[in-house]
Scaffold this motif. Structure first.
Motif: not given
Length: 400
Positions: A338-358
């Motif tokens: 779905v997206v390019e590979a990514w690294e974990g956030p330094a802080e939990w609030q930092d933008p990083h890939p997120t998924i929600k479903v409907n």
């Protein structure tokens, strides 16, 4: 994949925990999508999607992902579906601010909270929790059906000591609320309203660090603990003990049509970062608890697991793929990029890939490219994409 299974039939533990109460009502859970297996990509679900970014919120069309409107707000906000298919509760420094995704409009209506926390929707009730006071505000989910002209009043309940907590009200009116103080959290209590006070039905102090909740089939409610999980069902609490001395579950990913809860899992309290590589599977009907270690390439954060079609679990991993987990077997049964590979956030609030479903559609953020994607979970195809002017952080679907 390694599986640690432990069958438990612990009896409910009743402990004396008193709460200062003033009123109540609500519950939680996220519904699963119907079982569909169309050969053609499904259109994105109707409705609106809200996306938070630094100092702003964008409201997107749920089908095309076109930006309908944008609003200025605080640097960091959280987004919580109110449950009526239109309203989003935006977590700000002042409390829960109401976003009407229909107009759309970021209204001036704010349910004041010194430290706005969890929002739980279940059985026609929406519950707001203030961590600074441990005050629960209970509202009818359709309270804005007549418009957004004024701030509606709800019932409130305040716990004895403030802590980062959550409250749920079951269909029969039972209030479940967490117990703790500023130094620690220990468990939960079940209460029932009676005239001007609350009667205690059951309590448990066997859930250190209690966090998060989820409601599975049959109104089986799960809370995460630092050493397992705590179940409330049929009027009693039951503790599930993790196979590790420290075995923290902080988030429950549920379907109200499945008895199996998928939870996140962390076994090393000193581990750096926010990436996880195992999940818990809790069968609330069979009363079993197990930990499944995922393949090395499947790493995720608390924002990256949802339940979707056929009650499966969908894990958005750092390898850029959505991995499909069958909760019945604990096996990964499919994966699609779905997206390019990514690294974990330094802080939990930092933008990083997120998924929600409907329904059959997953909405996935990709901060590295300022993008939001709509993905058909029945085919793995990306059916719509939009590029924003800023990196998307939190995302919420105005679920009804």
């Amino acid at each position: 994949m390694t599986r640690h299974t432990r069958r438990l039939t612990a009896a409910a533990v009743i402990a004396g925990v008193s709460l200062l109460a003033t009123a109540c009502a609500t519950t939680s859970g996220s519904g699963a999508a119907p079982d569909t297996a169309s050969e053609e990509p499904a259109a994105p679900a109707e409705g609106r999607v809200a996306v938070a970014y630094e100092n702003g919120i964008a409201v997107l069309d749920g089908t095309s992902l076109e930006v309908v409107d944008t609003f200025e707000t605080e640097e960091f906000t959280r987004l919580n579906p109110f449950g009526d298919g239109r309203t989003i509760a935006v977590t700000t420094s002042k409390g829960f601010q109401i976003l009407d995704t229909g107009a759309p409009e970021l209204t001036d209506l704010v349910f004041e909270a010194a430290a706005a926390g969890h929002v739980v929707v279940h059985e026609g009730k929406t519950v707001l929790y203030d961590d600074a006071t441990s005050e629960t505000t209970i509202l009818d989910t359709d309270v804005f059906a007549g418009g957004y002209d004024s701030l509606p009043e709800g019932e409130t309940h305040r716990s004895e000591a403030a802590h980062h907590g959550v409250s749920i009200v079951l269909e029969d009116g039972t209030l479940l609320t967490t117990v703790g103080d500023e130094t620690a959290r220990s468990g939960a209590v079940a209460l029932h309203a009676h005239d001007d006070h609350w009667d205690e039905l059951a309590s448990s102090d066997e859930c250190p660090g209690i966090h998060g909740e989820g409601t599975a089939a049959g109104e089986a409610v799960i809370f995460g603990c630092e050493d397992g999980a705590l179940l409330f069902h049929d009027g009693a609490f039951e503790k599930f003990t993790a196979p590790d001395e420290y075995g923290r579950m902080g988030n429950a990913y549920v379907s109200e049509t499945s008895p199996i809860v998928v939870g996140d899992y962390k076994s090393d309290p000193d581990a750096e970062g926010y990436l996880l590589n195992a999940v818990t599977l809790i069968d609330t009907a069979a009363h079993t608890y197990e930990v499944v270690e995922l393949p090395d390439e499947v790493q995720y954060t608390y924002r990256d697991v949802v339940r979707g079609p056929e009650d499966l679990a969908y894990i958005l991993s750092t390898d850029g793929q959505i991995h499909v987990l069958d909760p019945e077997t604990g096996e990964i049964v499919d994966a699609f990029p779905v997206v390019e590979a990514w690294e974990g956030p330094a802080e939990w609030q930092d933008p990083h890939p997120t998924i929600k479903v409907n329904g059959d559609i997953a909405y996935v953020t990709e901060p590295a490219s300022n993008a939001v994607h709509a993905v058909d979970l029945t085919t793995g195809e990306t059916v719509a994409t939009v590029e924003l002017d800023a990196a998307p952080n939190e995302i919420a679907v105005a679920l009804g």
